[in-house]
Design a protein around this motif. Structure first.
Motif, short mmCIF file in Angstrom:
data_model
loop_
_atom_site.label_atom_id
_atom_site.label_comp_id
_atom_site.label_asym_id
_atom_site.label_seq_id
_atom_site.Cartn_x
_atom_site.Cartn_y
_atom_site.Cartn_z
N GLN A 3 42.96 41.92 57.48
CA GLN A 3 41.76 41.89 58.30
C GLN A 3 41.57 40.51 58.90
OE1 GLN A 3 38.54 43.33 55.76
NE2 GLN A 3 38.63 45.29 56.82
N HIS A 100 52.92 40.72 63.24
CA HIS A 100 53.37 41.53 62.10
C HIS A 100 54.57 40.87 61.43
CE1 HIS A 100 51.35 45.70 62.53
NE2 HIS A 100 50.57 44.76 63.05
N TYR A 113 48.45 41.85 64.38
CA TYR A 113 47.16 42.20 63.79
C TYR A 113 46.10 41.53 64.65
CZ TYR A 113 49.82 43.38 59.58
OH TYR A 113 50.71 43.92 58.67
#
Length: 124
Positions: A3, A100, A113
């Motif tokens: 996250q 990634h 991400y």
């Protein structure tokens, strides 16, 4: 689950400053590079700045060089983007990202991400 959470956006007048933050969590192995990107109205998402987390090497798009500073606080898993001398052309949604591939810096076209973004609006 990786996250990225951005914060710090807002509305400022031209010439003003803002500091964006991006808190990263959920990595099994921390990425070696993190980046900031932005997407202005009617524009494609573009790269702004990157930092190599190991040696703290920094890289900037020409449009922000000398005005923006990317930095990190490893203890807080946080990357910052200090933005000075803002102008209306800096108005955009700002995103932080990691590739990634943990050994590569994120680019606008890599498999990244992404955070949810934080809005920066600069008025003249």
């Amino acid at each position: 689950q990786v996250q990225l959470e951005e914060s710090g956006g807002g509305s400022v007048q031209a010439g003003g400053s803002l500091r964006l933050s991006c808190v990263a969590s959920g990595y099994t192995n921390a990425p070696v590079c993190m980046g900031w990107f932005r997407q202005g109205p009617g524009k494609e998402r573009g790269w702004v700045a990157s930092i190599v987390t190991g040696n703290r090497a920094t890289f900037y798009a020409d449009s922000v060089k000398g005005r923006f500073t990317i930095s990190q606080d490893n203890a807080k898993n946080t990357v910052y983007l200090q933005m000075n001398s803002l102008n209306p052309e800096d108005t955009a949604m700002y995103y932080c990202a990691t590739n990634h591939d943990k050994w590569s810096c994120p680019t606008a076209y890599s498999n990244n991400y992404w955070g949810q973004g934080t809005q920066v609006t600069v008025s003249s």
